[in-house]
Design a protein around this motif. Structure first.
Motif, PDB file in Angstrom:
ATOM      1  N   ALA A  53       0.833  -1.206   0.000  1.00  0.00           N
ATOM      2  CA  ALA A  53       0.000   0.000   0.000  1.00  0.00           C
ATOM      3  C   ALA A  53       0.867   1.255   0.000  1.00  0.00           C
ATOM      4  N   ALA A  54       1.958   1.243   0.759  1.00  0.00           N
ATOM      5  CA  ALA A  54       2.835   2.415   0.803  1.00  0.00           C
ATOM      6  C   ALA A  54       3.423   2.714  -0.569  1.00  0.00           C
ATOM      7  N   ARG A  55       3.855   1.666  -1.271  1.00  0.00           N
ATOM      8  CA  ARG A  55       4.416   1.875  -2.601  1.00  0.00           C
ATOM      9  C   ARG A  55       3.345   2.320  -3.580  1.00  0.00           C
ATOM     10  N   ARG A  56       2.176   1.736  -3.477  1.00  0.00           N
ATOM     11  CA  ARG A  56       1.104   2.051  -4.428  1.00  0.00           C
ATOM     12  C   ARG A  56       0.677   3.507  -4.328  1.00  0.00           C
ATOM     13  N   PHE A  57       0.555   4.022  -3.098  1.00  0.00           N
ATOM     14  CA  PHE A  57      -0.007   5.360  -2.917  1.00  0.00           C
ATOM     15  C   PHE A  57       1.052   6.420  -2.612  1.00  0.00           C
ATOM     16  N   GLY A  58       2.313   6.059  -2.678  1.00  0.00           N
ATOM     17  CA  GLY A  58       3.369   7.044  -2.571  1.00  0.00           C
ATOM     18  C   GLY A  58       3.714   7.473  -1.163  1.00  0.00           C
TER      19      GLY A  58
END
Length: 393
Positions: A53-58
């Motif tokens: 999730a952190a990578r997906r949403f920056g």
């Protein structure tokens, strides 16, 4: 707080991702009055979920506990999007650390915890709000305007249902959603939204009756791995009993003299997300269907009866939130539920940033409103346990 607003989300599941995406887009809505928004962390007990999730949403990083986020000195604002039973511990710790907290509904899984959270929030230095996302839906807000300005007039009757089907498959894995006391199942999950919407439109509920809670799938298999949201995952041959309601129904009385009928379900096959209601008023009626969120149906008692009836109203820039609230806010562009999370995040960030209420989106719900919502649900559960007895609030 620094000259930027630094954000974290606790919970990387279905609703957690909605919050994460909302904070990412909030500063792009309306005029640029917010300070820079820095997306710092997504916390989740499952490192894989949090990292993805952190990578997906920056977001810059992932943390494995709410305690790490509470202790972090580079975080100002936190969304709490975890199991209801965990809300109190996390929210209290975050508020004690001076964070601003946006907590998902329902506020908690017990009245005792909810009231304790509201008491702490009233004394905290940080802002504490509850995420009742549907108050941000343009169609619902517009119907409220029509009632309050007298176009529709006094409410006589509200009829609503919120049908979902994430639990209709008996092979769906056991999760926290199927644990808890009476009323903590479908009633708390989606009934909290429906009850809140009804009071948002019609005013306070003063009594409920005819309460009914039903568990139709009595046990569920344990998952072999972690479960995210409503996902189906491989399961074992070990089963545990379902502790709460698959279905709930009740009637309500409003302070203005109107009445209402309510029905919620998590086993309504074919209805993945069907919040549908009609509100009947002195001058006409309005109908909303979440599956068609860019429109409402409106009936005004005007003209010859042979030519009168419900008409479709397509939502656009003249309706709540939409002017400036979408990258392309031209008529008939449309609106979806994800945008409501973005409007909610924007409203919360505006309050944190000190934007005046007159120049801001309407504020998010207070913890006191979260307690009020739970009092309604508790009354429904009490009515059900007393064979439908009238319970005043």
């Amino acid at each position: 707080m620094s000259n930027e607003i630094r954000v974290a989300v606790i919970g990387a599941g279905m609703a957690g991702k909605a919050h994460a995406a909302a904070f990412r887009s909030a500063s792009t809505l309306y005029s640029p009055v917010l300070p820079p928004i820095r997306l710092v962390s997504i916390g989740d007990m499952n490192p894989e979920f949090g990292s993805l999730a952190a990578r997906r949403f920056g977001y810059e990083r992932t943390d494995s506990s709410w305690q790490a986020i509470a202790e972090a000195d580079d975080i100002d604002v936190v969304s709490v999007v975890i199991a209801n039973s965990l809300h109190r511990q996390a929210v209290e710790g975050l508020l004690a650390a001076g964070k601003h907290v946006l907590c998902e509904k329902p506020l908690s899984d017990t009245m005792e915890d909810a009231r304790a959270m509201a008491e702490l929030a009233s004394k905290a230095s940080g802002i504490a709000r509850v995420g009742f996302t549907f108050r941000r839906t343009p169609g619902i807000a517009y119907i409220r305007d029509l009632i309050r300005t007298g176009v529709l007039g006094d409410v006589l009757h509200f009829s609503g249902r919120y049908w979902t089907d994430y639990g209709f498959d008996a092979a769906a894995p056991m999760s926290w959603r199927y644990k808890g006391g009476a009323g903590s199942g479908a009633l708390a999950d989606v009934g909290s939204h429906l009850a809140y919407v009804s009071e948002f439109l019609c005013g306070d509920i003063t009594a409920v009756s005819g309460g009914r809670l039903s568990t139709v799938i009595k046990e569920r298999p344990l998952p072999l791995g972690a479960v995210m949201g409503h996902d189906h995952t491989p399961v074992s041959d070990t089963f545990e009993p379902v502790e709460n309601d698959d279905y709930a129904a009740f009637s309500a009385e409003f302070a203005n003299g109107g009445s209402g009928g309510f029905e919620v379900s998590r086993v309504a096959a074919g209805h993945a997300n069907s919040l549908i209601f009609e509100v009947f008023c002195a001058n006409g009626s309005a109908r909303f269907d979440q599956r068609r969120p860019a429109e409402i149906e409106l009936f005004l008692n005007e003209g010859a009866s042979a030519q009168n009836g419900y008409r479709q109203v397509i939502l656009g820039p003249e309706h709540p939130y939409l002017a400036g609230g979408l990258p392309m806010d031209a008529p008939s562009v449309g609106f979806g539920q994800n945008e409501a999370f973005a409007y909610q995040a924007r409203a919360f960030l505006e309050e944190v940033a000190g934007v005046s209420e007159a120049e801001s989106l309407p504020r998010c719900a207070t913890f006191e409103e979260g307690v009020r919502n739970m009092e309604v649900l508790a009354a429904v559960a009490a009515s059900a346990q007393a064979n439908g007895k009238l319970v005043t609030i």
